[in-house]
Design a protein around this motif. Structure first.
Motif, mmCIF file in Angstrom:
data_model
loop_
_atom_site.group_PDB
_atom_site.id
_atom_site.type_symbol
_atom_site.label_atom_id
_atom_site.label_comp_id
_atom_site.label_asym_id
_atom_site.label_seq_id
_atom_site.Cartn_x
_atom_site.Cartn_y
_atom_site.Cartn_z
ATOM 1 N N LEU A 128 -3.732 -1.761 3.445
ATOM 2 C CA LEU A 128 -3.384 -2.437 2.196
ATOM 3 C C LEU A 128 -2.333 -1.650 1.422
ATOM 4 O O LEU A 128 -1.374 -2.221 0.883
ATOM 5 N N SER A 129 -2.498 -0.332 1.371
ATOM 6 C CA SER A 129 -1.511 0.503 0.684
ATOM 7 C C SER A 129 -0.143 0.389 1.350
ATOM 8 O O SER A 129 0.888 0.299 0.676
ATOM 9 N N GLY A 130 -0.129 0.396 2.679
ATOM 10 C CA GLY A 130 1.131 0.266 3.397
ATOM 11 C C GLY A 130 1.791 -1.075 3.146
ATOM 12 O O GLY A 130 3.008 -1.160 2.946
ATOM 13 N N VAL A 131 1.000 -2.159 3.145
ATOM 14 C CA VAL A 131 1.547 -3.489 2.882
ATOM 15 C C VAL A 131 2.114 -3.564 1.461
ATOM 16 O O VAL A 131 3.197 -4.125 1.229
ATOM 17 N N ALA A 132 1.398 -2.977 0.498
ATOM 18 C CA ALA A 132 1.864 -3.005 -0.889
ATOM 19 C C ALA A 132 3.205 -2.298 -1.043
ATOM 20 O O ALA A 132 4.134 -2.821 -1.674
ATOM 21 N N LEU A 133 3.315 -1.109 -0.477
ATOM 22 C CA LEU A 133 4.584 -0.387 -0.576
ATOM 23 C C LEU A 133 5.664 -1.073 0.249
ATOM 24 O O LEU A 133 6.849 -1.008 -0.088
ATOM 25 N N GLY A 134 5.260 -1.753 1.320
ATOM 26 C CA GLY A 134 6.223 -2.548 2.068
ATOM 27 C C GLY A 134 6.808 -3.654 1.209
ATOM 28 O O GLY A 134 8.016 -3.913 1.228
ATOM 29 N N VAL A 135 5.963 -4.320 0.429
ATOM 30 C CA VAL A 135 6.435 -5.368 -0.478
ATOM 31 C C VAL A 135 7.410 -4.783 -1.499
ATOM 32 O O VAL A 135 8.407 -5.412 -1.856
ATOM 33 N N SER A 136 7.146 -3.573 -1.953
ATOM 34 C CA SER A 136 8.039 -2.962 -2.944
ATOM 35 C C SER A 136 9.435 -2.717 -2.373
ATOM 36 O O SER A 136 10.436 -2.810 -3.080
ATOM 37 N N GLY A 137 9.514 -2.412 -1.081
ATOM 38 C CA GLY A 137 10.819 -2.153 -0.465
ATOM 39 C C GLY A 137 11.428 -3.349 0.227
ATOM 40 O O GLY A 137 12.567 -3.277 0.700
ATOM 41 N N VAL A 152 -10.119 -5.239 -8.660
ATOM 42 C CA VAL A 152 -8.736 -4.890 -8.983
ATOM 43 C C VAL A 152 -7.834 -5.121 -7.772
ATOM 44 O O VAL A 152 -6.726 -5.678 -7.878
ATOM 45 N N LEU A 153 -8.284 -4.695 -6.609
ATOM 46 C CA LEU A 153 -7.485 -4.855 -5.390
ATOM 47 C C LEU A 153 -7.276 -6.331 -5.053
ATOM 48 O O LEU A 153 -6.173 -6.735 -4.661
ATOM 49 N N LEU A 154 -8.321 -7.147 -5.192
ATOM 50 C CA LEU A 154 -8.187 -8.572 -4.896
ATOM 51 C C LEU A 154 -7.222 -9.256 -5.861
ATOM 52 O O LEU A 154 -6.372 -10.061 -5.451
ATOM 53 N N ALA A 155 -7.354 -8.948 -7.152
ATOM 54 C CA ALA A 155 -6.460 -9.558 -8.135
ATOM 55 C C ALA A 155 -5.005 -9.145 -7.881
ATOM 56 O O ALA A 155 -4.085 -9.969 -7.978
ATOM 57 N N ALA A 156 -4.802 -7.872 -7.548
ATOM 58 C CA ALA A 156 -3.450 -7.386 -7.292
ATOM 59 C C ALA A 156 -2.858 -8.018 -6.033
ATOM 60 O O ALA A 156 -1.670 -8.367 -5.994
ATOM 61 N N LEU A 157 -3.683 -8.178 -5.003
ATOM 62 C CA LEU A 157 -3.197 -8.794 -3.766
ATOM 63 C C LEU A 157 -2.831 -10.257 -3.998
ATOM 64 O O LEU A 157 -1.810 -10.750 -3.485
ATOM 65 N N PHE A 158 -3.620 -10.972 -4.784
ATOM 66 C CA PHE A 158 -3.294 -12.358 -5.124
ATOM 67 C C PHE A 158 -1.972 -12.415 -5.888
ATOM 68 O O PHE A 158 -1.109 -13.274 -5.615
ATOM 69 N N ILE A 204 1.257 -12.080 6.074
ATOM 70 C CA ILE A 204 0.601 -10.792 6.341
ATOM 71 C C ILE A 204 -0.342 -10.427 5.198
ATOM 72 O O ILE A 204 -1.475 -9.975 5.416
ATOM 73 N N CYS A 205 0.114 -10.621 3.952
ATOM 74 C CA CYS A 205 -0.739 -10.317 2.799
ATOM 75 C C CYS A 205 -2.008 -11.166 2.801
ATOM 76 O O CYS A 205 -3.093 -10.675 2.461
ATOM 77 N N ALA A 206 -1.874 -12.430 3.185
ATOM 78 C CA ALA A 206 -3.045 -13.304 3.235
ATOM 79 C C ALA A 206 -4.051 -12.820 4.271
ATOM 80 O O ALA A 206 -5.273 -12.846 4.038
ATOM 81 N N VAL A 207 -3.565 -12.360 5.419
ATOM 82 C CA VAL A 207 -4.456 -11.851 6.461
ATOM 83 C C VAL A 207 -5.188 -10.602 5.973
ATOM 84 O O VAL A 207 -6.410 -10.451 6.158
ATOM 85 N N VAL A 208 -4.456 -9.682 5.334
ATOM 86 C CA VAL A 208 -5.088 -8.477 4.783
ATOM 87 C C VAL A 208 -6.096 -8.856 3.708
ATOM 88 O O VAL A 208 -7.159 -8.238 3.578
ATOM 89 N N GLY A 209 -5.773 -9.898 2.938
ATOM 90 C CA GLY A 209 -6.674 -10.335 1.877
ATOM 91 C C GLY A 209 -8.035 -10.760 2.396
ATOM 92 O O GLY A 209 -9.054 -10.552 1.732
ATOM 93 N N ILE A 210 -8.070 -11.341 3.588
ATOM 94 C CA ILE A 210 -9.356 -11.722 4.191
ATOM 95 C C ILE A 210 -10.224 -10.482 4.385
ATOM 96 O O ILE A 210 -11.436 -10.497 4.124
#
Length: 404
Positions: free
Chosen positions: A22-31, A81-87, A178-184
């Protein structure tokens, strides 16, 4: 009973890995937009200042998120917090999909800043909840996941933008899936924070426990120096590298940023046996030297040398930031993890936003090739100062230990 314990351990190991992903996906979105900034400038006739403002809005939103998300996760738990942020992250990707002007870019980046900042802080605290006795290891793996996520996202975005249909849409659609899959997986996650903090949810003050303030500032200075480099690297440097080498394929710009991120991940992974303080000091010095070396390297107009310099910068960034994060993760008290990590990332994001805006403004007055040497020199000085402060604090700590 033994079988139950084994099952619990496997569940916890799965949760730990999921949080790193999840951390990797989040920073991936930032870049993710980094290879596309040049395209936005060309298609929408944006200036370099506009590009850096779009990037800086992300950092400012992340600043707000790190001020509150740590405290919120201490009170209500990490998982909500993680679920809300991922949404929110998926919503931001949706805004990117329909964006046709700078205003929508600003909206999307603001949403992503808040989402990524929340995931970084709450995720870091959750990792420490799961493995409280492995703070340094959690800090190291967090840094590795950050950089691998950015590597994959930046290179993937560049390839899709260069070769796939709808280049300004396709990268965001792919990452949303990808984010949706991680969200599951996050939905199935058991709440890792069992000892909730009582009290109202409020904006966290930029303060840390008194007994670790020296350690905190040592780690924070290294993070600030390295993230100031990261901001300009992701917003302006790919375009500058393309200009100087005369290679205008989007994949090359993505490769420059991706090479830096991948080298950082590799160095953080391989430096696990290097003491955190030593790694941070060596990394800060190395970043300063490589930044100065990049000025003549760009003047050669040689794309291979530019990529090699990017790899060296990434390696030293990995040592500097990775060492700082490992050190802080190892000393932060269990009951102050959320707020302490908020303070740490608050300073890091501030150091990312301010130099990025200044560099973007300067690029509207002078050519980017003339601006970069001044930025590189200033960032190099900041890195060296962080190393000197770290060395002095290390000597004082050793002297105090001998006295005790």
């Amino acid at each position: 009973m033994v079988a139950a314990d084994r099952h619990t351990g496997q569940t916890q190991r799965g949760a730990y890995t999921l949080l790193l992903v999840l951390s990797g996906v989040a920073l991936g979105v930032s870049g993710l937009p980094a290879p596309l900034y040049g395209m936005y400038e060309e298609v929408w006739h944006l200036s370099p200042l506009s590009t850096t403002v779009v990037f800086a809005v992300y950092a400012v939103a992340a600043l707000g998120a790190v001020l509150v998300s740590g405290r919120i996760s201490d009170v209500v738990g990490r998982k909500p917090v993680l679920l809300a942020a991922l949404f929110a992250m998926i919503v931001g990707l949706g805004v990117f999909l329909i964006a046709d002007n700078m205003a929508l870019l600003l909206v999307a980046r603001t949403i992503h800043g808040a989402a990524v900042g929340s995931i970084v802080v709450a995720g870091a605290a959750a990792l420490l909840d799961l493995r409280p006795d492995h703070g340094a290891r959690s800090g190291q793996l967090s840094g590795v996941s950050f950089n691998i996520g950015m590597t994959v996202a930046i290179l993937g975005s560049a390839v899709l933008a260069q070769y796939a249909p709808h280049p300004m849409r396709t990268p965001y659609a792919v990452v949303a899936v990808i984010c949706a899959v991680v969200g599951i997986g996050v939905v199935a996650l058991r709440e890792p924070h069992s000892a909730r903090t009582r009290g109202p949810i409020r904006i966290a003050k930029p303060a840390v426990p008194r007994d670790i303030r020296g350690d905190f500032w040592f780690a924070a200075l290294g993070a600030m120096a390295s993230w100031s480099v990261l901001g300009v690297l992701l917003s302006l440097y790919p375009s500058l590298a393309a200009q100087q080498t005369h290679v205008h394929n989007l994949v090359f710009g993505g490769a420059v940023a991706g090479t830096t991120a991948f080298a950082a991940a590799l160095c953080q992974l391989c430096a696990s046996r290097v003491p955190a303080r030593r790694a941070a000091i060596v990394g800060d010095v190395g970043m300063g030297l490589v930044l100065l070396a990049m000025i003549p390297v760009l003047a050669t107009h040689n794309w291979m040398l530019v990529l090699a310099a990017a790899a060296l910068l990434g390696a030293t960034f990995g040592l500097g930031f990775g060492g700082s994060l490992r050190h802080l993760s190892d000393v932060v008290p269990a009951d102050r993890r959320g707020e302490t990590m908020s303070a740490f990332y608050l300073l890091a994001y501030a150091a990312m936003a301010i130099p990025t805006i200044v560099a973007g403004w300067a690029a509207t007055k002078w050519p980017l090739s003339a601006v970069f040497p001044w930025f590189a020199g200033g960032a190099a000085v900041a890195c060296i100062v962080a190393a000197v402060v770290g060395a002095i604090s290390t000597r004082r700590r050793q002297a105090a230990d001998v006295t005790r």
